[in-house]
Enzyme design. Structure first.
Site, PDB file in Angstrom:
ATOM      1  N   LEU A  30       0.776  -1.219  -0.200  1.00  0.00           N
ATOM      2  CA  LEU A  30      -0.047   0.216  -0.225  1.00  0.00           C
ATOM      3  C   LEU A  30       0.728   1.312  -0.155  1.00  0.00           C
ATOM      4  O   LEU A  30       1.903   1.324   0.709  1.00  0.00           O
ATOM      5  CB  LEU A  30      -0.962   0.133   1.032  1.00  0.00           C
ATOM      6  N   HIS A  31       0.453   2.068  -0.616  1.00  0.00           N
ATOM      7  CA  HIS A  31       1.122   3.514  -0.951  1.00  0.00           C
ATOM      8  C   HIS A  31       0.000   4.660  -0.834  1.00  0.00           C
ATOM      9  O   HIS A  31      -1.319   4.375  -0.618  1.00  0.00           O
ATOM     10  CB  HIS A  31       1.933   3.700  -2.289  1.00  0.00           C
ATOM     11  N   HIS A  34      -3.365   4.199  -2.634  1.00  0.00           N
ATOM     12  CA  HIS A  34      -4.416   3.375  -2.020  1.00  0.00           C
ATOM     13  C   HIS A  34      -4.946   4.043  -0.671  1.00  0.00           C
ATOM     14  O   HIS A  34      -6.282   4.171  -0.460  1.00  0.00           O
ATOM     15  CB  HIS A  34      -3.718   2.205  -1.451  1.00  0.00           C
ATOM     16  N   ASP A 149      -5.561   3.771 -12.922  1.00  0.00           N
ATOM     17  CA  ASP A 149      -5.979   2.723 -13.951  1.00  0.00           C
ATOM     18  C   ASP A 149      -7.224   3.165 -14.835  1.00  0.00           C
ATOM     19  O   ASP A 149      -8.373   2.423 -14.265  1.00  0.00           O
ATOM     20  CB  ASP A 149      -5.918   1.479 -12.966  1.00  0.00           C
ATOM     21  N   GLN A 152      -9.028   0.311 -16.452  1.00  0.00           N
ATOM     22  CA  GLN A 152      -9.502  -0.559 -15.295  1.00  0.00           C
ATOM     23  C   GLN A 152     -11.048  -0.071 -15.049  1.00  0.00           C
ATOM     24  O   GLN A 152     -12.203  -0.681 -14.976  1.00  0.00           O
ATOM     25  CB  GLN A 152      -8.822  -0.792 -14.210  1.00  0.00           C
ATOM     26  N   SER A 184       2.680   3.908  -7.427  1.00  0.00           N
ATOM     27  CA  SER A 184       2.357   2.416  -8.062  1.00  0.00           C
ATOM     28  C   SER A 184       3.185   1.269  -7.157  1.00  0.00           C
ATOM     29  O   SER A 184       4.234   1.746  -6.944  1.00  0.00           O
ATOM     30  CB  SER A 184       2.801   2.173  -9.400  1.00  0.00           C
ATOM     31  N   SER A 185       2.623   0.304  -6.731  1.00  0.00           N
ATOM     32  CA  SER A 185       3.285  -0.805  -5.945  1.00  0.00           C
ATOM     33  C   SER A 185       4.474  -1.150  -6.593  1.00  0.00           C
ATOM     34  O   SER A 185       5.449  -1.268  -6.188  1.00  0.00           O
ATOM     35  CB  SER A 185       2.351  -1.789  -5.758  1.00  0.00           C
TER      36      SER A 185
END
Ligand code: AMP
Length: 276
Positions: A30-31, A34, A149, A152, A184-185
């Protein structure tokens, strides 16, 4: 915050409230992106549920799946500092057991086979499948997705229409680092130098917005951006400008620039509203 590894345990837990669920599906590591989804959810419901599940089926490259950063303990610590009430880290066999698959014949190929879909065959169908399964199991009132995204988000909106889900999808703004790189992860897999250079994605989007404002036509803009990548260590996968139905107003249309590039083995994507 209560943590569950099983949906059945979550749903049967006496503390679990089935109404008014604000659902935030994630793949973990998580960043701040999120976290902003969770913060947004606070405006809609007190009943905030986060899932962490790395969905193998939506990865095209098995190495990308294996290397995907998994940091559950740190994630739990971060979530404890938020208003998240429930965390679910489900298992594949349970998800498959208690939900029905998304019918592939319903795949909205007009959306799933463009942009990233061209380079990631099957990816969006598998995203639709997992989100469809989560929606069946949880029946949330709200679900939060990042505009980072965007494709998505479009696919999920289509899922809602196709399956008639009474779920409100809340699009959330893209959170970026100080150089504009969208959080982004996968960013933690970049070296500090690579991370700096990856800001070319944001710079390209910002430049295209500026050029559009100066009345340059789409093809001219695309050529300029492609040319900028000639001197970059990143490999441009695509840069496209598309007119989309507005995600904020049902009647309007919005012009978005979409970009994807590889920095070494890491694939990065971003997009920006450049005009109306
Ligand atoms: P992921 O864990 O990458 O599957 O992302 C989970 C959710 O967080 C998705 O809805 C993403 O669009 C959203 N998200 C990821 N990165 C960002 C970001 N930088 N800003 C806003 N939302 C994001």
């Amino acid at each position: 915050m209560k943590i569950f590894e099983s949906f059945v345990d979550l749903i049967n837990d006496k503390s679990f409230i089935k109404n008014n669920i604000a659902f935030i599906p994630t793949m973990g590591h998580l960043h701040a992106g999120h976290m902003s989804l969770i913060k947004n959810a606070e405006n809609f419901s007190k009943n905030i549920l986060v899932s962490i599940y790395v969905n193998e089926a939506q990865f095209n490259d098995p190495r990308d799946f294996e290397n995907y950063p998994r940091t559950l303990e740190e994630d739990i610590q971060k979530l404890r500092d938020t208003k998240c009430k429930f965390l679910i880290t489900p298992k594949e066999y349970e998800i498959k057991n208690i939900s029905k698959a998304f019918d592939p014949s319903l795949e909205p190929k007009k959306i799933t086979e463009i942009l990233c879909g061209k380079y990631r065959p099957g990816h969006f169908l598998n995203v639709m499948d997992i989100v469809h399964r989560f929606f069946q199991i949880l029946n949330p009132k709200y679900a939060f997705f990042g505009k980072k995204d965007m494709q998505q988000l479009m696919v999920i909106k289509e899922l809602i229409k196709l399956k008639n889900y009474p779920i409100e999808i809340i699009p959330c703004e893209t959170i970026r680092d100080a150089n504009g790189l969208a959080m982004s992860s996968r960013n933690t897999l970049l070296s500090p130098d690579e991370r700096m250079e990856s800001s070319i994605l944001f710079e390209s989007l910002s430049k295209s917005k500026q050029l559009f404002g100066l009345k340059k036509n789409e093809n001219e803009i695309i050529d300029i951006i492609k040319n900028d990548f000639e001197s970059s260590r990143l490999d441009l996968e695509y840069f496209e400008i598309l007119n989309l139905p507005s995600i904020t107003s049902p009647n309007g249309a919005e012009l978005y620039a979409f970009i994807s590039a590889h920095c070494g083995k890491i694939r990065l994507i971003d997009n920006m509203l450049i005009g109306r």
